[in-house]
Design a protein around this motif. Structure first.
Motif, mmCIF file in Angstrom:
data_model
loop_
_atom_site.group_PDB
_atom_site.id
_atom_site.type_symbol
_atom_site.label_atom_id
_atom_site.label_comp_id
_atom_site.label_asym_id
_atom_site.label_seq_id
_atom_site.Cartn_x
_atom_site.Cartn_y
_atom_site.Cartn_z
ATOM 1 N N ASP A 86 0.832 -1.213 0.000
ATOM 2 C CA ASP A 86 0.000 0.000 0.000
ATOM 3 C C ASP A 86 0.866 1.263 0.000
ATOM 4 O OD1 ASP A 86 -2.637 -0.918 -0.188
ATOM 5 O OD2 ASP A 86 -2.709 -1.394 1.951
ATOM 6 N N ARG A 158 -5.275 7.522 -6.704
ATOM 7 C CA ARG A 158 -6.135 6.752 -7.606
ATOM 8 C C ARG A 158 -6.915 7.650 -8.537
ATOM 9 N NH1 ARG A 158 -9.038 2.379 -3.583
ATOM 10 N NH2 ARG A 158 -7.102 1.610 -2.653
ATOM 11 N N ASP A 220 -2.404 -0.778 -5.836
ATOM 12 C CA ASP A 220 -1.853 -2.139 -5.811
ATOM 13 C C ASP A 220 -3.007 -3.137 -5.921
ATOM 14 O OD1 ASP A 220 -2.737 -1.568 -3.153
ATOM 15 O OD2 ASP A 220 -1.523 -3.214 -2.393
ATOM 16 N N SER A 222 -5.013 -5.817 -4.713
ATOM 17 C CA SER A 222 -5.415 -6.674 -3.606
ATOM 18 C C SER A 222 -6.732 -7.370 -3.953
ATOM 19 C CB SER A 222 -5.522 -5.878 -2.313
ATOM 20 O OG SER A 222 -6.284 -4.699 -2.511
HETATM 21 MG MG LIG Z 1 -4.112 -1.032 -1.672
#
Ligand SMILES: [Mg+2]
Length: 323
Positions: A86, A158, A220, A222
């Motif tokens: 993260d 993001r 990332d 996940s």
């Molecule tokens: Mg993340």
């Protein structure tokens, strides 16, 4: 305390302070020089080294996120890796971690030392000191880790993807889910697949390079490639075309699962690779390997899957269910 005393002992048989001393000793042994006063006082004392910090936390709960018995060393590595990932996804430099453990009385002390050795080892590999934490008794075991990192002014968000950006991903996708399924089926698992699931590598160096290269947005993996790229799209109010024939699958996963390997790549999750969006010219400057898997568009329909002829695959639920 001598190591011999611990062998064969259970958590309920050891003095809490002895265990804390032992864990603190390990943390100091592994830690770098960046911490003024680490484990052993009421608080850690830290020297600020940048204008901005990033912080993240994650908890793993027995029977929810992992099942015992398991390899505690690898469990420890993964518990910290997901937090480091993260930090990497923000382009941060990991610095410090706090570790809270909930432990059952019948747990072997040696298993907890192994867990901590795992946490400390991946911490050291990524410049992240373990500076303290908490131990508590618990009916269900859990591992909760909080990580802070430095951020040099700009972080990777993001919500800053722009129309025309390339959509890229580091490493391979779907390998963790393929490895997990083979492990749970009791099969012989190729190392690249079991490692992808049990010992993922957080893309810390890549994240820092992406900040400098002018990357627009990053996350990332996940939840899974499809959902995580979807998070970038909704936060950025953009769409993305994703080319299914360009997804970087592991040959070992394709050999074992055929077309289902693609399903794992899209929806399996836990790959801890970075998805990033970046102008084509800036992508050329990157020094690490990545795959271009799509393009950001001005559509408001989120992620659109395209086959090798560029035709839209309409029935996404079909993809979701054929596994
Ligand atoms: Mg993340």
């Amino acid at each position: 305390m001598h190591h011999a005393i611990i062998l064969g002992m259970k958590i309920r048989e050891i003095n809490e302070f002895e265990l804390i001393d032992k864990l603190n000793e390990m943390c100091r042994e592994y830690s770098g020089i960046g911490t003024v006063l680490a484990v052993g006082d009421d608080c850690a004392v830290l020297k600020s080294t940048s204008d901005y910090s990033v912080m993240t936390t994650d908890t793993l709960v027995e029977n929810v996120h992992y099942i015992l018995p398991c390899d505690r060393y690898l469990l420890g590595r993964k518990a910290l890796a997901v937090n480091l990932s993260d930090v990497a996804a923000m382009g941060g430099i990991p610095r410090h971690a706090l570790v809270s453990l909930g432990l059952k009385g019948d747990t072997e002390v040696e298993d907890i030392l192994s867990l901590y050795r795992g946490i400390c080892s991946i911490g050291r590999e990524n410049g992240c000191d373990i500076i303290g934490g908490n131990l508590t008794g618990s009916a269900t075991e859990f591992i909760s880790i909080t990580v802070s990192g430095d951020c040099s002014g700009r972080s990777l968000r993001r919500n800053e993807a722009q129309e025309g950006d390339l959509v890229c991903v580091t490493g391979h996708v779907g390998a963790a889910a393929a490895g997990m399924n083979m492990l749970f089926a009791g099969e012989d698992v190729p190392a690249v697949l079991s490692n992808a699931f049990q010992d993922p590598v957080p893309r810390v160096r890549e994240g820092q390079e992406l900040v400098k290269a002018g990357c627009h947005a990053a996350i990332d993996i996940s939840d899974g490639l499809f959902d995580d790229l979807g998070h970038i799209c909704s936060a950025s109010r953009k769409g993305a075309d994703m080319y299914l024939d360009r997804l970087p699958l592991r040959d070992e996963a394709v050999q074992r699962y055929g077309e289902k390997a693609l399903h794992y790549a899209l929806y399996g999750g836990e790959d801890y690779e970075l998805i990033f969006t970046i102008p084509e010219n800036d992508a050329k400057k990157l020094s690490f390997d990545y795959s271009v898997i799509g393009k950001i568009t001005d559509s408001h329909e989120g992620v659109i899957l395209l086959d090798k002829d560029g035709k839209e695959i309409k029935d996404q639920t079909g993809w979701r269910h054929f596994g």
